[in-house]
Scaffold this active site. Structure first.
Site, PDB file in Angstrom:
ATOM      1  N   ASP A  12     -20.695 -36.843   3.801  1.00 15.52           N
ATOM      2  CA  ASP A  12     -19.927 -37.077   5.021  1.00 15.52           C
ATOM      3  C   ASP A  12     -20.916 -37.597   6.054  1.00 15.52           C
ATOM      4  O   ASP A  12     -22.138 -37.484   5.880  1.00 15.52           O
ATOM      5  CB  ASP A  12     -19.294 -35.761   5.504  1.00 15.52           C
ATOM      6  N   SER A  13     -20.398 -38.135   7.138  1.00 17.40           N
ATOM      7  CA  SER A  13     -21.277 -38.558   8.212  1.00 17.40           C
ATOM      8  C   SER A  13     -21.931 -37.350   8.889  1.00 17.40           C
ATOM      9  O   SER A  13     -22.954 -37.490   9.542  1.00 17.40           O
ATOM     10  CB  SER A  13     -20.470 -39.348   9.241  1.00 17.40           C
ATOM     11  N   CYS A  75     -15.357 -37.990   3.755  1.00 17.18           N
ATOM     12  CA  CYS A  75     -15.325 -38.541   5.110  1.00 17.18           C
ATOM     13  C   CYS A  75     -14.177 -39.543   5.144  1.00 17.18           C
ATOM     14  O   CYS A  75     -14.139 -40.480   4.327  1.00 17.18           O
ATOM     15  CB  CYS A  75     -16.648 -39.241   5.394  1.00 17.18           C
ATOM     16  N   GLU A 156     -18.242 -31.016  16.960  1.00 14.88           N
ATOM     17  CA  GLU A 156     -19.694 -31.030  16.708  1.00 14.88           C
ATOM     18  C   GLU A 156     -20.431 -30.106  17.668  1.00 14.88           C
ATOM     19  O   GLU A 156     -21.441 -29.506  17.319  1.00 14.88           O
ATOM     20  CB  GLU A 156     -20.252 -32.451  16.876  1.00 14.88           C
ATOM     21  N   CYS A 210      -9.238 -36.646   9.437  1.00 16.80           N
ATOM     22  CA  CYS A 210     -10.663 -36.619   9.764  1.00 16.80           C
ATOM     23  C   CYS A 210     -11.187 -35.256   9.324  1.00 16.80           C
ATOM     24  O   CYS A 210     -10.517 -34.235   9.541  1.00 16.80           O
ATOM     25  CB  CYS A 210     -10.852 -36.804  11.273  1.00 16.80           C
ATOM     26  N   HIS A 212     -13.322 -33.341  10.444  1.00 21.00           N
ATOM     27  CA  HIS A 212     -13.604 -32.343  11.489  1.00 21.00           C
ATOM     28  C   HIS A 212     -12.351 -31.602  11.953  1.00 21.00           C
ATOM     29  O   HIS A 212     -12.441 -30.506  12.493  1.00 21.00           O
ATOM     30  CB  HIS A 212     -14.236 -33.017  12.705  1.00 21.00           C
TER      31      HIS A 212
HETATM   32  N1  DGL Z   1     -16.404 -37.679   9.000  1.00 26.96           N
HETATM   33  C1  DGL Z   1     -15.652 -38.528   9.878  1.00 26.96           C
HETATM   34  C2  DGL Z   1     -14.219 -38.653   9.353  1.00 26.96           C
HETATM   35  O1  DGL Z   1     -13.772 -37.854   8.552  1.00 26.96           O
HETATM   36  C3  DGL Z   1     -15.627 -38.006  11.298  1.00 26.96           C
HETATM   37  C4  DGL Z   1     -16.968 -38.067  11.992  1.00 26.96           C
HETATM   38  C5  DGL Z   1     -17.446 -39.469  12.270  1.00 26.96           C
HETATM   39  O2  DGL Z   1     -16.812 -40.202  13.062  1.00 26.96           O
HETATM   40  O3  DGL Z   1     -18.449 -39.848  11.690  1.00 26.96           O
HETATM   41  O4  DGL Z   1     -13.545 -39.578   9.730  1.00 26.96           O
END
Ligand code: DGL
Length: 299
Positions: A12-13, A75, A156, A210, A212
């Protein structure tokens, strides 16, 4: 390597993808899961397609070098913008989060007996890609996509709370309390959901597009109820974990019926902010993450 000899890469990011890993671990006993949070380059959700593809490819290749035999793109933004590039570039199965989430949404809409309309909350890049709308359309589900760019930074920063919300109460150090911070997040959610519901009056289900957003699920459900629109909330994490299980079985990579393999083991990497990962990761994973290793993947 786990007892079954299977290594699964998850990226994931940031650490939002740990919500997917959390659902996956019970289904892949005996395997070894290597998780990468590309925290140095987060957020992906506000970047261009070219940049997201580049970041996703370097993250995936890192996991392949760690021995990953299957990749989970935990992600939404990377799935929306880079899934096809990842599949073309890697010789291993690649599972994203969008298709499983959309299939779960179809089931949920059937259960609440609607004609099939879903509201999808996601990052700016995911919404602009219309990946959810396209995937929904193939299953005769109408999607209204809503970008909520402030939610990732709020999660975050840990501005979430399961308890009561209090605008006034100061923290012990005289600063804002956790409840006061959560109050801010609740106000932001109220604005986003109010706008989204106005644009999607027929929706009966809400898909968290998303990684998060599952951390805000309680607050989202509370706000929906307050706004008089108690939509069914769908989280793609569980559906994605089941999709991984399916792919492993189709590819002959499943552990079979062996009862002696033990729990899955985990290893965590991040491209920045390892202490923050160690501190906030357990909220996403539902258990301690232990030591997170720092890795440099370049710019
Ligand atoms: N992991 C990203 C998502 O699920 C959210 C965080 C980001 O924007 O990098 O879209």
């Amino acid at each position: 390597m786990g007892a079954t000899g299977l290594t699964i890469g998850v990226f994931d990011s940031g650490f939002g993808g740990l919500t997917v890993l959390r659902e996956l671990l019970p289904l892949v006993a005996g395997s070894h899961c290597v998780y990468l949070g590309d925290t140095a380059r987060l957020p992906y959700g506000s970047k261009s397609r070219e940049t997201i593809v580049r970041y996703a490819l370097s993250s995936a290749r890192f996991l392949q070098r760690q021995g990953a035999q299957l990749l989970v793109v935990a992600c939404n933004t990377a799935t929306a913008l880079a899934l096809e590039d990842l599949r073309a570039a890697l010789p291993i199965p690649v599972v994203g989060v969008i298709q499983p989430g959309v299939e779960a949404a179809v089931t949920a809409c059937r259960e609440v007996g609607t004609a099939g309309e879903v509201l999808v909350l996601a990052t700016q890049a995911t919404v602009e890609s219309h990946a959810y709308a396209r995937a929904c359309a193939t299953l005769a589900l109408k999607a209204t996509e809503k970008a909520c760019p402030l939610l990732v930074p709020l999660v975050e920063e840990g501005w979430i709370c399961e308890g009561t919300l209090d605008e006034e109460t100061p923290g012990e150090d005289g600063g804002a309390s956790d409840a006061a911070r959560a109050f801010v997040t609740a106000q932001v959610l109220r604005i986003y959901l109010g706008e989204a519901l106005r644009d999607a009056p027929e929706s009966r289900a809400l898909l968290l597009g998303c990684t998060h957003y599952p951390l805000l699920r309680t607050e989202i459900e509370r706000t929906l109820a307050e706004l008089g629109r108690p939509l069914r909330v769908i989280d793609s994490a569980q559906a994605t974990a089941r999709a991984v299980e399916r792919v492993l079985s189709e590819q002959g990579m499943a552990r079979g019926d062996r009862a002696d393999v033990g729990d899955a083991t985990c290893e965590f990497f991040a491209t920045d902010s390892v202490q923050k990962f160690e501190r906030l990761g357990p909220r996403f994973l539902g258990r301690p993450v232990g030591k997170v290793q720092l890795v440099d993947l370049g710019g």
